[in-house]
Design an enzyme around this catalytic site. Structure first.
Site, PDB file in Angstrom:
ATOM      1  CG  HIS A 116      -8.547  29.193  39.948  1.00 16.75           C
ATOM      2  ND1 HIS A 116      -8.789  30.538  39.860  1.00 16.75           N
ATOM      3  CD2 HIS A 116      -8.815  28.682  38.716  1.00 16.75           C
ATOM      4  CE1 HIS A 116      -9.191  30.823  38.627  1.00 16.75           C
ATOM      5  NE2 HIS A 116      -9.213  29.715  37.912  1.00 16.75           N
TER       6      HIS A 116
ATOM      7  CG  HIS B  14      -4.281  33.573  32.939  1.00 19.68           C
ATOM      8  ND1 HIS B  14      -5.137  34.089  31.997  1.00 19.68           N
ATOM      9  CD2 HIS B  14      -4.926  32.510  33.492  1.00 19.68           C
ATOM     10  CE1 HIS B  14      -6.255  33.369  31.978  1.00 19.68           C
ATOM     11  NE2 HIS B  14      -6.153  32.402  32.872  1.00 19.68           N
TER      12      HIS B  14
ATOM     13  CG  HIS C  13      -8.850  25.137  36.139  1.00 15.21           C
ATOM     14  ND1 HIS C  13      -7.661  25.498  35.524  1.00 15.21           N
ATOM     15  CD2 HIS C  13      -9.592  26.277  36.172  1.00 15.21           C
ATOM     16  CE1 HIS C  13      -7.683  26.788  35.230  1.00 15.21           C
ATOM     17  NE2 HIS C  13      -8.861  27.289  35.603  1.00 15.21           N
TER      18      HIS C  13
ATOM     19  CG  ASP D 153      -9.616  30.860  30.953  1.00 17.70           C
ATOM     20  OD1 ASP D 153     -10.404  30.311  31.749  1.00 17.70           O
ATOM     21  OD2 ASP D 153      -8.533  31.346  31.319  1.00 17.70           O
ATOM     22  CG  HIS D 154      -7.679  27.106  31.775  1.00 17.74           C
ATOM     23  ND1 HIS D 154      -6.357  27.201  32.123  1.00 17.74           N
ATOM     24  CD2 HIS D 154      -8.256  28.261  32.197  1.00 17.74           C
ATOM     25  CE1 HIS D 154      -6.151  28.364  32.732  1.00 17.74           C
ATOM     26  NE2 HIS D 154      -7.286  29.023  32.793  1.00 17.74           N
TER      27      HIS D 154
ATOM     28  CG  HIS E 274     -12.381  28.364  35.184  1.00 22.97           C
ATOM     29  ND1 HIS E 274     -11.578  29.027  36.079  1.00 22.97           N
ATOM     30  CD2 HIS E 274     -13.574  28.163  35.825  1.00 22.97           C
ATOM     31  CE1 HIS E 274     -12.247  29.223  37.211  1.00 22.97           C
ATOM     32  NE2 HIS E 274     -13.452  28.697  37.086  1.00 22.97           N
TER      33      HIS E 274
ATOM     34  CG  ASP F 279      -6.150  30.002  35.752  1.00 18.97           C
ATOM     35  OD1 ASP F 279      -5.164  30.095  34.992  1.00 18.97           O
ATOM     36  OD2 ASP F 279      -7.315  30.248  35.389  1.00 18.97           O
TER      37      ASP F 279
HETATM   38 FE    FE Z   1      -7.721  30.949  33.432  1.00 27.08          FE
HETATM   39 ZN    ZN Z   2      -9.381  29.464  35.749  1.00 23.04          ZN
END
Ligand code: FE
Ligand code: ZN
Length: 255
Positions: free
Chosen positions: A111, A169, A55, A59-60, A57, A131
């Site tokens: 999410h 995570h 996805h 942090d990915h 975001h 996530d």
């Molecule tokens: Fe994340």
């Molecule tokens: Zn995320």
């Protein structure tokens, strides 16, 4: 043999690394940061063949530009134009061959709306769910509705029980603290808490989990359970399994 190992990133992200022991070619899932991936590739003389993205975001996806610039891997991810650098945009039912295994793509909105998961049957089956599904928890609803997330999790839960769950995570301990409140008489949750505490005390990952285990300890897969429903009824509507799920998700947001 295909092995899957975590590359820790930021505070609590795992970038999953797929590797065949006979080859130097690797695949990474959700490289939010390029630095630890580059460090490993250079240290072990590996080749980055493929990147999977679940996805949009940061942090990915944050490491993508640098990994593409250095290694020009094949990048497979959601059909979301906001993510730059994807050359194979995939959706529900698509099948892709990566590291000698056939992966099915599942759209799992909740999410985020673009969220996808990668599943490969085999021994053992593997699930990269970003996530969406965490051990003992699930992702926050940034874009989707509780109904969408409930449907997405129900779909993942229908995959084989022995599926290894590679979530993005390390949230397991915090999730289990909530599970103790949402599923207070479940001895499996108490046992998982003790086990995971020992694992974290040794700085080891609590992942992967399995779907069988998640069905026993994850309150978000147990919204249909009478005890979970009863606990959630002190927090809001529990008229249906979907309503109970929505109440659980809202409860966890301010837990
Ligand atoms: Fe994340
Ligand atoms: Zn995320």
């Amino acid at each position: 043999m295909l092995s899957v190992t975590p590359i820790p990133a930021f505070d609590d992200n795992y970038i999953w690394l797929l590797r065949q022991d006979t080859s130097s070619e690797i695949c990474v899932v959700d490289p939010g940061d390029a630095a630890p991936v580059i460090e490993l590739i250079e240290r072990e003389g590996l080749t980055l063949g493929t990147v999977l993205i679940t996805h949009h975001h940061p942090d990915h996806t944050g490491g993508l530009p640098e990994l593409i610039a250095r290694y020009a891997p094949r990048v497979i991810g959601p059909d979301n134009p906001k993510i730059a650098g994807i050359d194979e945009r995939v959706g529900d039912g698509d099948e892709i061959r990566v590291m000698g295994r056939l992966f099915e793509v599942h759209e799992v909105p909740g999410h985020t709306l673009d969220h996808i998961a990668f599943f490969t049957a085999g021994i053992p089956p593997l699930l990269f769910c970003g996530d969406t599904l965490f051990s003992a928890g699930c992702g926050r609803l940034f874009e989707g509705t509780p109904e969408q997330m409930h449907a997405s999790l129900t779909r993942l839960a229908a995959l084989p029980d022995d599926t290894l769950v590679f979530a993005a995570h390390e949230y397991t301990l915090a999730n289990l603290r909530f599970a103790l409140a949402a599923d207070p008489h479940n001895p499996e949750v108490t046992r998982a808490m003790e086990e995971c505490q020992r694992t974290r005390d040794l700085y080891r990952p609590t992942l992967p989990s399995t779907l069988a285990r998640e069905k026993r300890i994850n309150p978000f897969l147990r919204a249909g359970d009478a005890a979970v429903r009863h606990a959630a009824s002190s927090q809001g509507n529990t008229d249906s399994e979907e309503a109970t799920f929505a109440t659980l998700r809202a409860w966890k947001d301010h837990f």
